[in-house]
Motif scaffolding. Structure first.
Motif, PDB file in Angstrom:
ATOM      1  N   GLU A  34       0.845  -1.179   0.000  1.00 28.11           N
ATOM      2  CA  GLU A  34       0.000   0.000   0.000  1.00 28.11           C
ATOM      3  C   GLU A  34       0.881   1.229   0.000  1.00 28.11           C
ATOM      4  O   GLU A  34       2.082   1.149   0.282  1.00 28.11           O
ATOM      5  N   ALA A  35       0.278   2.378  -0.326  1.00 22.64           N
ATOM      6  CA  ALA A  35       1.062   3.590  -0.527  1.00 22.64           C
ATOM      7  C   ALA A  35       1.857   3.984   0.721  1.00 22.64           C
ATOM      8  O   ALA A  35       3.032   4.339   0.634  1.00 22.64           O
ATOM      9  N   ALA A  36       1.227   3.902   1.886  1.00 26.40           N
ATOM     10  CA  ALA A  36       1.911   4.299   3.119  1.00 26.40           C
ATOM     11  C   ALA A  36       3.087   3.378   3.412  1.00 26.40           C
ATOM     12  O   ALA A  36       4.172   3.835   3.811  1.00 26.40           O
ATOM     13  N   GLU A  37       2.883   2.064   3.210  1.00 25.73           N
ATOM     14  CA  GLU A  37       3.967   1.119   3.466  1.00 25.73           C
ATOM     15  C   GLU A  37       5.087   1.288   2.449  1.00 25.73           C
ATOM     16  O   GLU A  37       6.275   1.204   2.784  1.00 25.73           O
ATOM     17  N   THR A  38       4.724   1.540   1.199  1.00 30.78           N
ATOM     18  CA  THR A  38       5.737   1.765   0.157  1.00 30.78           C
ATOM     19  C   THR A  38       6.571   2.988   0.490  1.00 30.78           C
ATOM     20  O   THR A  38       7.801   2.982   0.349  1.00 30.78           O
ATOM     21  N   ALA A  39       5.927   4.068   0.950  1.00 33.39           N
ATOM     22  CA  ALA A  39       6.659   5.282   1.329  1.00 33.39           C
ATOM     23  C   ALA A  39       7.587   5.009   2.504  1.00 33.39           C
ATOM     24  O   ALA A  39       8.726   5.497   2.539  1.00 33.39           O
ATOM     25  N   ALA A  40       7.106   4.211   3.483  1.00 31.28           N
ATOM     26  CA  ALA A  40       7.937   3.886   4.643  1.00 31.28           C
ATOM     27  C   ALA A  40       9.159   3.074   4.230  1.00 31.28           C
ATOM     28  O   ALA A  40      10.287   3.347   4.668  1.00 31.28           O
ATOM     29  N   LEU A  41       8.962   2.082   3.362  1.00 33.92           N
ATOM     30  CA  LEU A  41      10.093   1.279   2.890  1.00 33.92           C
ATOM     31  C   LEU A  41      11.087   2.144   2.117  1.00 33.92           C
ATOM     32  O   LEU A  41      12.305   1.966   2.239  1.00 33.92           O
ATOM     33  N   GLY A  42      10.566   3.071   1.330  1.00 30.67           N
ATOM     34  CA  GLY A  42      11.454   3.990   0.628  1.00 30.67           C
ATOM     35  C   GLY A  42      12.296   4.810   1.586  1.00 30.67           C
ATOM     36  O   GLY A  42      13.482   5.065   1.339  1.00 30.67           O
ATOM     37  N   GLY A  43      11.694   5.223   2.700  1.00 29.29           N
ATOM     38  CA  GLY A  43      12.445   5.969   3.710  1.00 29.29           C
ATOM     39  C   GLY A  43      13.551   5.142   4.341  1.00 29.29           C
ATOM     40  O   GLY A  43      14.669   5.631   4.547  1.00 29.29           O
ATOM     41  N   TYR A  44      13.271   3.872   4.636  1.00 34.83           N
ATOM     42  CA  TYR A  44      14.307   3.000   5.198  1.00 34.83           C
ATOM     43  C   TYR A  44      15.432   2.769   4.187  1.00 34.83           C
ATOM     44  O   TYR A  44      16.615   2.704   4.552  1.00 34.83           O
ATOM     45  N   LEU A  45      15.064   2.656   2.916  1.00 37.61           N
ATOM     46  CA  LEU A  45      16.087   2.481   1.878  1.00 37.61           C
ATOM     47  C   LEU A  45      16.963   3.716   1.758  1.00 37.61           C
ATOM     48  O   LEU A  45      18.193   3.613   1.632  1.00 37.61           O
ATOM     49  N   ARG A  46      16.363   4.899   1.770  1.00 38.58           N
ATOM     50  CA  ARG A  46      17.159   6.127   1.687  1.00 38.58           C
ATOM     51  C   ARG A  46      18.109   6.245   2.879  1.00 38.58           C
ATOM     52  O   ARG A  46      19.269   6.652   2.731  1.00 38.58           O
ATOM     53  N   ALA A  47      17.623   5.875   4.071  1.00 38.70           N
ATOM     54  CA  ALA A  47      18.483   5.917   5.252  1.00 38.70           C
ATOM     55  C   ALA A  47      19.633   4.924   5.125  1.00 38.70           C
ATOM     56  O   ALA A  47      20.794   5.237   5.465  1.00 38.70           O
ATOM     57  N   ALA A  48      19.334   3.723   4.623  1.00 37.98           N
ATOM     58  CA  ALA A  48      20.384   2.716   4.453  1.00 37.98           C
ATOM     59  C   ALA A  48      21.391   3.141   3.400  1.00 37.98           C
ATOM     60  O   ALA A  48      22.608   2.966   3.579  1.00 37.98           O
ATOM     61  N   ILE A  49      20.906   3.702   2.291  1.00 41.56           N
ATOM     62  CA  ILE A  49      21.812   4.178   1.240  1.00 41.56           C
ATOM     63  C   ILE A  49      22.732   5.265   1.794  1.00 41.56           C
ATOM     64  O   ILE A  49      23.952   5.248   1.558  1.00 41.56           O
ATOM     65  N   ALA A  50      22.168   6.223   2.543  1.00 42.75           N
ATOM     66  CA  ALA A  50      22.980   7.295   3.110  1.00 42.75           C
ATOM     67  C   ALA A  50      24.052   6.743   4.050  1.00 42.75           C
ATOM     68  O   ALA A  50      25.202   7.207   4.052  1.00 42.75           O
ATOM     69  N   THR A  51      23.692   5.727   4.834  1.00 37.45           N
ATOM     70  CA  THR A  51      24.654   5.132   5.765  1.00 37.45           C
ATOM     71  C   THR A  51      25.777   4.421   5.012  1.00 37.45           C
ATOM     72  O   THR A  51      26.963   4.597   5.337  1.00 37.45           O
ATOM     73  N   ILE A  52      25.412   3.627   4.017  1.00 39.76           N
ATOM     74  CA  ILE A  52      26.421   2.898   3.244  1.00 39.76           C
ATOM     75  C   ILE A  52      27.326   3.870   2.503  1.00 39.76           C
ATOM     76  O   ILE A  52      28.555   3.701   2.466  1.00 39.76           O
ATOM     77  N   GLU A  53      26.752   4.900   1.917  1.00 36.79           N
ATOM     78  CA  GLU A  53      27.566   5.889   1.203  1.00 36.79           C
ATOM     79  C   GLU A  53      28.491   6.626   2.163  1.00 36.79           C
ATOM     80  O   GLU A  53      29.644   6.910   1.835  1.00 36.79           O
ATOM     81  N   GLY A  54      27.995   6.924   3.369  1.00 30.06           N
ATOM     82  CA  GLY A  54      28.831   7.601   4.349  1.00 30.06           C
ATOM     83  C   GLY A  54      30.003   6.752   4.812  1.00 30.06           C
ATOM     84  O   GLY A  54      31.092   7.271   5.058  1.00 30.06           O
ATOM     85  N   ARG A  55      29.783   5.443   4.891  1.00 28.10           N
ATOM     86  CA  ARG A  55      30.854   4.536   5.340  1.00 28.10           C
ATOM     87  C   ARG A  55      31.875   4.253   4.235  1.00 28.10           C
ATOM     88  O   ARG A  55      33.031   3.965   4.533  1.00 28.10           O
ATOM     89  N   THR A  56      31.448   4.296   2.990  1.00 31.05           N
ATOM     90  CA  THR A  56      32.338   3.882   1.892  1.00 31.05           C
ATOM     91  C   THR A  56      32.841   5.031   1.030  1.00 31.05           C
ATOM     92  O   THR A  56      33.850   4.886   0.347  1.00 31.05           O
ATOM     93  N   GLY A  57      32.135   6.178   1.025  1.00 30.61           N
ATOM     94  CA  GLY A  57      32.495   7.251   0.105  1.00 30.61           C
ATOM     95  C   GLY A  57      32.102   6.948  -1.326  1.00 30.61           C
ATOM     96  O   GLY A  57      32.554   7.629  -2.256  1.00 30.61           O
ATOM     97  N   LYS A  58      31.250   5.936  -1.537  1.00 31.80           N
ATOM     98  CA  LYS A  58      30.792   5.574  -2.876  1.00 31.80           C
ATOM     99  C   LYS A  58      29.336   6.002  -3.043  1.00 31.80           C
ATOM    100  O   LYS A  58      28.515   5.780  -2.158  1.00 31.80           O
ATOM    101  N   VAL A  59      29.035   6.606  -4.180  1.00 29.82           N
ATOM    102  CA  VAL A  59      27.674   7.049  -4.478  1.00 29.82           C
ATOM    103  C   VAL A  59      26.975   5.938  -5.255  1.00 29.82           C
ATOM    104  O   VAL A  59      27.423   5.558  -6.338  1.00 29.82           O
ATOM    105  N   LEU A  60      25.892   5.426  -4.706  1.00 29.72           N
ATOM    106  CA  LEU A  60      25.244   4.270  -5.316  1.00 29.72           C
ATOM    107  C   LEU A  60      24.398   4.654  -6.526  1.00 29.72           C
ATOM    108  O   LEU A  60      24.541   4.065  -7.599  1.00 29.72           O
ATOM    109  N   LEU A  61      23.527   5.635  -6.370  1.00 30.57           N
ATOM    110  CA  LEU A  61      22.663   6.083  -7.461  1.00 30.57           C
ATOM    111  C   LEU A  61      23.106   7.469  -7.921  1.00 30.57           C
ATOM    112  O   LEU A  61      23.349   8.359  -7.098  1.00 30.57           O
ATOM    113  N   THR A  62      23.196   7.661  -9.217  1.00 31.11           N
ATOM    114  CA  THR A  62      23.767   8.876  -9.792  1.00 31.11           C
ATOM    115  C   THR A  62      22.996  10.123  -9.383  1.00 31.11           C
ATOM    116  O   THR A  62      21.775  10.160  -9.458  1.00 31.11           O
ATOM    117  N   ARG A  63      23.738  11.131  -8.951  1.00 35.34           N
ATOM    118  CA  ARG A  63      23.164  12.444  -8.664  1.00 35.34           C
ATOM    119  C   ARG A  63      24.260  13.494  -8.649  1.00 35.34           C
ATOM    120  O   ARG A  63      25.451  13.175  -8.736  1.00 35.34           O
TER     121      ARG A  63
END
Length: 204
Positions: A34-63
């Motif tokens: 559902e939309a609310a759960e999808t948004a929540a999962l997206g938030g957890y993914l963004r937090a995980a991506i930020a953590t991994i990028e912070g630990r490695t210095g590697k940018v996962l998705l282009t920006r």
């Protein structure tokens, strides 16, 4: 140094379906689509991506990013804090009095590197930055625009960490801990720092 993220990963690039499947298989959670759960999962993914990028210095998705400095670290070559760098859109010098000068593209070049890409002069040294001036470098970094471009071990680390954030969402004290499996997956990607990240600076 200030590093400003000028664009964010698109919502459609986040592996929400993969995380939902990972949660179902790995932990037995029934995650509704559902939309609310999808948004929540997206938030957890963004937090995980930020953590991994912070630990490695590697940018996962282009920006796009903007790096602001008060001077070059070394006029023989300026390291960039993230990798992989796809392109440098421009370099500008502010003189401290409101005048901004764009450096000609033929005065510098990008040296790609998996750990520490650099801006190198095409001549002897990089241009002078006035004492009260600022240097702005705009660049694009990332493995690719879609999740399929992310290396498999980093992608798996993100899913595992996002799943941990989801499972521990009611326990604030555990969110700062990095699971061992995630640490093992990202270890080979972590930057090797020399001299604590400090380099020679030219006298001004």
């Amino acid at each position: 140094m200030m590093l400003i993220e000028e664009t964010a990963p698109a919502a459609e690039a986040l592996p929400v379906a993969a995380l939902r499947e990972h949660l179902r298989l790995g932990s037995g959670f029934g995650v509704a689509e559902e939309a609310a759960e999808t948004a929540a999962l997206g938030g957890y993914l963004r937090a995980a991506i930020a953590t991994i990028e912070g630990r490695t210095g590697k940018v996962l998705l282009t920006r796009r990013f903007r790096m602001q400095l008060d001077d070059w670290r070394d006029r023989l070559g300026q390291p960039l804090p993230l990798a992989p760098v796809i392109s440098i859109e421009g370099i500008e010098i502010e003189d401290g009095a409101g005048i901004v000068t764009a450096l000609p593209q033929d005065s510098w070049r990008l040296l790609p590197d998996s750990q520490r890409p650099m801006i190198l002069p095409t001549g002897v040294i990089l241009p002078h930055v006035p004492r009260r001036g600022l240097l702005n470098v705009r660049f694009t970094a990332g493995f690719g625009a879609d999740w399929a471009s992310v290396p498999a071990d980093l992608a798996q680390a993100v899913l595992m960490l996002a799943a941990r954030y989801y499972e521990d969402r009611s326990f604030e004290g555990s969110k700062g801990a990095m699971p061992f499996g995630v640490s093992a997956l990202i270890e080979r990607w972590r930057q090797v720092r020399i001299l604590g990240g400090r380099g020679r600076r030219e006298a001004r």
